[in-house]
Design an enzyme around this catalytic site. Structure first.
Site, PDB file in Angstrom:
ATOM      1  N   SER A 232      28.246 134.277   3.629  1.00 18.37           N
ATOM      2  CA  SER A 232      27.198 134.657   2.694  1.00 18.37           C
ATOM      3  C   SER A 232      27.502 136.023   2.064  1.00 18.37           C
ATOM      4  CB  SER A 232      25.864 134.634   3.434  1.00 18.37           C
ATOM      5  OG  SER A 232      24.852 134.363   2.535  1.00 18.37           O
ATOM      6  N   LYS A 236      31.179 137.061   0.180  1.00 18.70           N
ATOM      7  CA  LYS A 236      31.450 137.688  -1.128  1.00 18.70           C
ATOM      8  C   LYS A 236      32.362 138.902  -0.902  1.00 18.70           C
ATOM      9  CE  LYS A 236      26.419 137.197  -2.027  1.00 18.70           C
ATOM     10  NZ  LYS A 236      25.967 135.921  -2.418  1.00 18.70           N
ATOM     11  N   TRP A 323      20.409 127.310  -2.884  1.00 17.39           N
ATOM     12  CA  TRP A 323      20.369 128.697  -3.379  1.00 17.39           C
ATOM     13  C   TRP A 323      21.786 129.217  -3.674  1.00 17.39           C
ATOM     14  CZ3 TRP A 323      17.149 131.874  -5.525  1.00 17.39           C
ATOM     15  CH2 TRP A 323      17.207 133.257  -5.355  1.00 17.39           C
ATOM     16  N   HIS A 375      21.831 126.852   5.271  1.00 16.69           N
ATOM     17  CA  HIS A 375      22.654 128.055   5.146  1.00 16.69           C
ATOM     18  C   HIS A 375      22.881 128.709   6.512  1.00 16.69           C
ATOM     19  CE1 HIS A 375      24.134 131.488   2.860  1.00 16.69           C
ATOM     20  NE2 HIS A 375      23.363 132.302   3.571  1.00 16.69           N
TER      21      HIS A 375
HETATM   22  C1  GCU Z   1      20.319 136.187   0.306  1.00 19.14           C
HETATM   23  C2  GCU Z   1      21.059 136.450  -0.990  1.00 19.14           C
HETATM   24  C3  GCU Z   1      22.422 135.754  -1.017  1.00 19.14           C
HETATM   25  C4  GCU Z   1      23.196 136.083   0.225  1.00 19.14           C
HETATM   26  C5  GCU Z   1      22.376 135.793   1.458  1.00 19.14           C
HETATM   27  C6  GCU Z   1      23.023 136.186   2.776  1.00 19.14           C
HETATM   28  O1  GCU Z   1      19.919 134.857   0.364  1.00 19.14           O
HETATM   29  O2  GCU Z   1      20.238 136.038  -2.034  1.00 19.14           O
HETATM   30  O3  GCU Z   1      23.143 136.128  -2.157  1.00 19.14           O
HETATM   31  O4  GCU Z   1      24.410 135.389   0.229  1.00 19.14           O
HETATM   32  O5  GCU Z   1      21.153 136.502   1.393  1.00 19.14           O
HETATM   33  O6  GCU Z   1      23.870 137.057   2.786  1.00 19.14           O
HETATM   34  O7  GCU Z   1      22.615 135.624   3.793  1.00 19.14           O
END
Ligand code: GCU
Length: 394
Positions: A232, A236, A323, A375
């Site tokens: 997540s 990135k 998402w 997720h």
């Molecule tokens: C939030 C955010 C995401 C990210 C996520 C995470 O949902 O909007 O962009 O990837 O947190 O890091 O769990």
């Protein structure tokens, strides 16, 4: 702890995005995609060879990501030292050695210390391949080092892999108000206020590079066989880190979604505006220009795997994780792998469209899987990814 944070995240998403345009989850509302061509330079030159790519097109794309999306990741410092301390009990003492390492970095008369926790198989001497996980989950209240659902140390050790992790809080807090209270204000204060300055993702990536500095000189580690893993937000981060640091052989971004694997111009699920509003400390301030204006972005995330090629890149998605836009993540790697195949000659073509494949797809230097469920970084993700690692770490 983890369950609570996941529940909170799912409750927070709709509340926090209420003031903005609601997320689109309807494929028929995805705009027609006009994506920049990786094989045409800014001056219109066609890019065919490794030399064209490495001398002309890759630097152009790198600069765009640096200035418009992630911000700078400074590489200079004056001193680095490593100290192995003993503060916590080793939860795997039967099968692994534990090194708790303080990495202290100095610049302009100031210093900052980050901590990595590092397990090595025993009694073998190595050298071992190594997996580094960037952790951002809440610190475990009882001070334990490992949440095994997220970081399966035992299984990794049993497969003959060394594994390390650091927590982002020891580098730059994951908080819009306090994120500068780590390496940014201490070591790189001149970055503050720049529109392309160092932000949290760059800071966490910098820490992964310092961890690699330690692993690289370790006699029991084969750092040519190194794997960087993030889930997540740290998925990135892992991608941007590897674009900056060629020492990682394999980079794995699990469910990294918006600003990671997924194409921003699809505007499916999380948008640039949504991410910049909730997490203004993650990306360069320049990224704000694209809130609600994805079509004017001069790049998209399909160009990111090319910055890592010919080193291996792996993505994964979860079906319910709309998402993060699973289809956008798949397209990111499907299109992104064209650099590996067309420039570097790897067998790296994703033949199937997202809707028709079941996966996993494990090709030469690129791979992808999608699993059922929500997720999270699960053992199923690790297990499938480790099959890719076995094939791609030689
Ligand atoms: C939030 C955010 C995401 C990210 C996520 C995470 O949902 O909007 O962009 O990837 O947190 O890091 O769990």
């Amino acid at each position: 702890m983890k369950l609570i944070s996941l529940l909170l995240a799912s409750i927070l998403i709709p509340l926090n995005t209420m003031s903005q345009t609601p997320p689109n989850y309807n494929e028929s509302k995805v705009p027609a995609l006009h994506l920049p061509d990786p094989f045409v330079s800014e001056k219109g030159k066609l890019i065919h060879t490794v030399e064209d790519w490495e001398k002309t097109r890759r630097p152009e794309i790198f600069r765009l990501f640096e200035s418009e999306v992630y911000g700078q990741l400074p590489k200079d410092f004056e001193a680095i030292s490593f100290e192995v301390v003993k503060e916590n009990a080793n939860p795997f003492s039967q099968i692994a050695d534990l090194e708790e390492v303080n990495i202290t970095v100095g610049r302009n008369g100031k210093s900052h210390t980050i901590r990595i926790n590092f397990f090595l198989p025993k009694p073998q001497k190595g050298p071992f391949p190594v997996i580094l996980l960037i952790n951002y989950l809440p610190n475990y209240p009882d001070g334990k080092l490992v949440d095994e659902a997220f970081w399966p140390v035992r299984e990794l050790i049993q497969r003959g892999l060394a594994t390390a992790s650091f927590h982002v809080e020891t580098v730059a807090p994951d908080d819009a108000k306090t994120y500068q209270n780590g390496i940014i204000s201490t070591l790189y204060p001149e970055q503050i206020g720049k529109s392309d300055g160092l932000k949290a993702f760059g800071a966490w990536g910098w820490a992964a590079m310092r961890a690699m500095d330690y692993l690289e000189q370790h006699p029991r580690i084969d750092s040519k066989k190194s794997v960087l893993v993030g889930h997540s937000r740290t998925g990135k981060t892992a991608l941007w880190t590897s674009a900056n640091d060629p020492r990682w052989a394999i980079t794995y971004a699990n469910e990294s979604g918006c600003g990671g694997a997924a194409l921003s111009k699809r505007k499916f699920g999380e948008t640039i505006e949504a991410i910049n509003t909730r997490f203004p400390h993650w990306f360069a301030d320049n990224f704000l220009k694209y809130n609600g204006k994805e079509e004017s972005l001069p790049l998209d995330q399909h160009l990111l795997p090319g910055l890592i090629a010919p080193r291996a890149v792996y993505y994964s998605s979860a079906r319910e994780d709309r998402w993060a836009d699973p289809k956008g993540e798949y397209l990111g790697i499907q299109l992104g792998s064209r650099i590996a195949s067309e420039i570097y000659g790897k067998k790296a073509v994703f033949e199937k469209e997202f809707e028709e494949f079941e996966g996993p797809v494990h090709l030469e230097s690129v791979g992808y899987h999608i699993r059922e469920g929500a997720h999270d970084l699960t053992w199923e993700d690790w297990r499938i990814f480790l099959e890719f690692v076995e094939k791609n770490l030689d």
